[in-house]
Structure formats: structure tokens, C-alpha cells
Design an enzyme around this catalytic site. Sequence first.
Site, PDB file in Angstrom:
ATOM      1  N   HIS A  24       9.837  -2.510   3.332  1.00  0.00           N
ATOM      2  CA  HIS A  24       8.555  -2.979   2.781  1.00  0.00           C
ATOM      3  C   HIS A  24       8.090  -2.202   1.799  1.00  0.00           C
ATOM      4  O   HIS A  24       6.666  -1.693   1.822  1.00  0.00           O
ATOM      5  CB  HIS A  24       7.824  -3.176   4.003  1.00  0.00           C
ATOM      6  N   PRO A  25       8.801  -1.931   0.795  1.00  0.00           N
ATOM      7  CA  PRO A  25       8.362  -0.822  -0.073  1.00  0.00           C
ATOM      8  C   PRO A  25       7.158  -1.607  -1.092  1.00  0.00           C
ATOM      9  O   PRO A  25       7.370  -2.893  -1.395  1.00  0.00           O
ATOM     10  CB  PRO A  25       9.510  -0.432  -1.013  1.00  0.00           C
TER      11      PRO A  25
END
Length: 549
Positions: A485-486
Site C-alpha cells: 500500500h505505498p
Amino acid sequence: MADQEFDYIVVGAGTAGCLLANRLSADPANRVLLIEAGGRDNYHWIHIPVGYLYCIDNPRTDWRFRTEPDPGLNGRSLIYPRGKTLGGCSSINGMLYIRGQARDYDGWAEFTGESAWRWENCLADFMKHEDHHRLDAGGDADAAHRDFHGHGGEWRVEKQRLSWQVLDDFATAAVEAGIPRTRDFNRGDNEGVDYFEVNQRKGWRWNTSKAFLRGAETRGNLTLWHSSQVLGLELQRGESGEPRCTGVRVERGGAEVVARVAREVILAAGAIGSPQLLQLSGIGPAALLAEHDIPVVVDLPGVGENLQDHLQIRSVYRVTGAKTLNTMANSLVGKAKIGLEYVLKRTGPMSMAPSQLCAFTHSSEAYEHPNIEYHVQPLSLPAFGQPLHDFPAITASVCNLNPTSRGTVRITSRDPRQAPAIAPNYLSTPEDRKVAADSLRVTRRIAAQPAFAKYQPEEVKPGVEFQSDEDLARLAGDIGTTIFHPVGTTRMGRDDDPMAVVDPHLRVRGVAGLRVVDAGVMPTLTSGNTNSPTLMIAEKAAAWILAGE
């Protein structure tokens, strides 16, 4: 190959890019080019839900990035999957439909000064493209559900086509530990426990390529270039001295071509790809650009900074008397039964998302809001990509929803084919280490409840001998992995914010004709999985772009 001109160029046919291409090309007067470095999404494992196992770290579908050795992970480096095919990350991700919490979006509105980002104003963007199963004819939607969900849109949301008794009992144990049951994680307060809803259709993955491109690709005004890597942005200074983005340089069919733009270039290459392209084009921190002999077009120190990600800490419990995937899939007969069930019914383990059971709760009483999320699976393995354990077990992964650690994405070369340096800096703050330790204690509390204790759970990882904050934080570094989930590397902000890369309408500061529309613009990480929030951002941005705002 001659240069070509378009009204809009969208870089990246991933989660945001596919929706943008659809919305911008809906007006036949708009000439739209969509560019994707990867190939078509015709690899069969993209569409079979369990196929994510074969898509991640596969050069056919994944950029195959790796993080820098991370001090917070005791020097470990992680694989860092990013989709490289039509549909982008929606073609290789967990298919989990989670929006986050209302306070996430209200915080963005306060941070940017733009009320359009408030939860009540984002809700319509979520609902616009949603096709929720409970609103189907004969569905079980209640009155409140209709206020929070849409039907008939492109983005299908369904129930999972499986259940596991051991997960049902883990959910009951969570209730016994004080976590309420919920029917819906997506009404603004996601506290509770239930099975995830998924982006699938009748047992197949539903990616953004199917949802938004399949119908739009036949439009005469939409051009798709796949297997074509953008090398950099074309920038020119006008009479005012402000640079303007006039197109992109693309490696296509073994040659370099320039695609010109009349209105806007929209970067939708993700929280890794978009800052990399900006830096390569002279938009970013001046010191970094000078290090690589790249002329500075605009000194934007925030490009590539503010990287945030969810680190999942995987607790493994050996169980007795429970059916788990470990025992089902560790024989040829078991694998054959699993395959046959999927072929005949589109159900069972091959229809599984990577995680099945979800819970949102508090790591401690210090938090008024749910600040940790569980992804629970009826299986265990030493590490991603390795064989399942040969004993029955479950994995209860937990992540800190709102980490205070911040990382970076920085180019390592002028060559656009060279991967950037990705340094998430996990567990680099005392608060994050404390939440990690406390969340492992919450997992132990759930596992000790009567509903789950009947399985005589044995904590294989991290191990009950580790009890102190210091021990648990160190073990979290040993067993923690990214949950993919960057966000935040091109974050939006007010005009007087020196670290803001884009304004509240996602226009790149100091450059005309250029926006970023992907998860990188999030100033803070949403309290949950990030794919559907990225679609919401694209929906909102598409309306602004078409309105010239």
C-alpha cells in the site's frame, strides 16, 4: 514513427489510469492516449483469484522492485510488487474492497483546504462507479446500505465464494475479545469483524482493465499503447517563464517516439513510478537532480518524499482439529479436488483472495479510532512464495493503519529503465514500534478466547517467549512484510506547503499542463486497503480535468 498529438495523455493503465481513460474519452471530441509499460492482461493467472501467487514477482506482470535494506526490518530487503500490465496493481492485488475511514478524508480536506476531499464529498465518487452485490435484484441491502453504496457502475463488489469454520470461530473469538461484528466496513467507521468483500465477478478477478477499458477501448478517440515505456516528460518554457508539459517521450516498438499533448499529461504511474518520472524529467529535489546531472526544471523537494506503507506482522498459529488450506493442498488428491471445485463451481480455495477474514480494532485504549487491521487466512507458510507448512495452521496478519514512519523513493540513475531506490523506513518511530508490540498482544488476546482456544492454538510465530515491548518490536521487524500500500510520494497540499508536490486539484506545482492522479497524491495513508480509494481519487480528478479546474 512520427510524433502524434492528443488532447490528453494518461501515463499508466493501472487502477487510476484505466478509469481516467474511460472518463476522458467519453466525449468523442477528446483525443486520449493511454500508455502502459506492461502488456495486455491476457495472462490466465491474472484472472483466477489465487493467481496473484504467480503474478507477484513475475516479470510478465510485476515491475519486481525491491526495497533498500531496512533498519526497521533488521536489515532485511522486501520484494515490492507493482503491477506492470493492463489494470496495473488491480491485476495482481488482493481484490479487497475497503475505503478507509471518514476521518481519513476529512483530514485530507483540512490539510489541503479543499472541502471536496471531505468524506461526504468523496462518498459520491466511490458510489459513482460501484456495482455492489447487495443492491442486486434479490440482494440483502438494508436502507442504510443504499445510502452508502452504488449499483450499476463498472466496479463490481461481491461476497467471497467460500467460508472456513476455523475463520468463523476466529471471528467469534474476536467478538469475545471486544470487537463488534459488522456487515459493512465501508460506511466511514470500519470497526468490526467480518469477511472481506472482494472485487470479483462470479469467481473471477475483476480488474480495472475489464471494468473501465473493455468497453471504452473500441472508441475511435481512445488510443492504447501497451508494452510502451515512458522515458520522460517533454517540457518547454512559455513567455511567462513557467514550464509547460507538452508531451512524453516513449519507447515503443524498439524506437523512441514523442507523443504531444494539447491540454494535459496525467501521471497515473503509481506512488513509485510517478515520482521517478518527475525526477527523471527535472522536477524534484534539486540536490538529488544535481547528483545525477539532471537539469533542474522545478525544484520540488517533496517529490519522492513522504512514502507511507502498511507493514503487516504475521502471527502463525498451529491448530488441532481444524481444516486449513495447509492440509488440503499438501497432496495431489487435495490439489485436484481444489482445481475441480473451481472449474465446476468457481468456488473454493482457487477463488480465494489472499486474505479472507477482516477485523478493524484498537491496538490500545490510547486510540479513539480503530488503528489496526487484520488480514486472516486459513493457511501458513514461512514466507511469501514458499510452500505451505505441513501442519494445520492459520495466519493472523495485523498492520498499523496510520504509521508515523516516512520513507523515500529516489532515482539511482538517469536511465529510466533503472529501478529507483525505495526506502520505506518501517518501524522508524517509537509510536510505530509501540503499536507493533501492542497489536501482537491483541492477536494473542483473540487467540486465547474460548471460540478459538478449542483448537489448542500454538503460536509458531513470533513465539510466546517474546513478551516485552522491545522483544515484540524487534520480532515485528523480523516477520513484518509489506501489504503493498505505498502512498504519499507526490502528496497534495496548500500553496504555502513547501513539500506539497501537487495542489488540491492534483496539478503539479510550477508546471502547467501536468497532473498526478494516483495513490502518490495522498497526504496520509488511508485506514485500510488503498485500491478503491485510488479509484475514488481518479473519479474526482476526471471531473476536474474535464471541467478545466
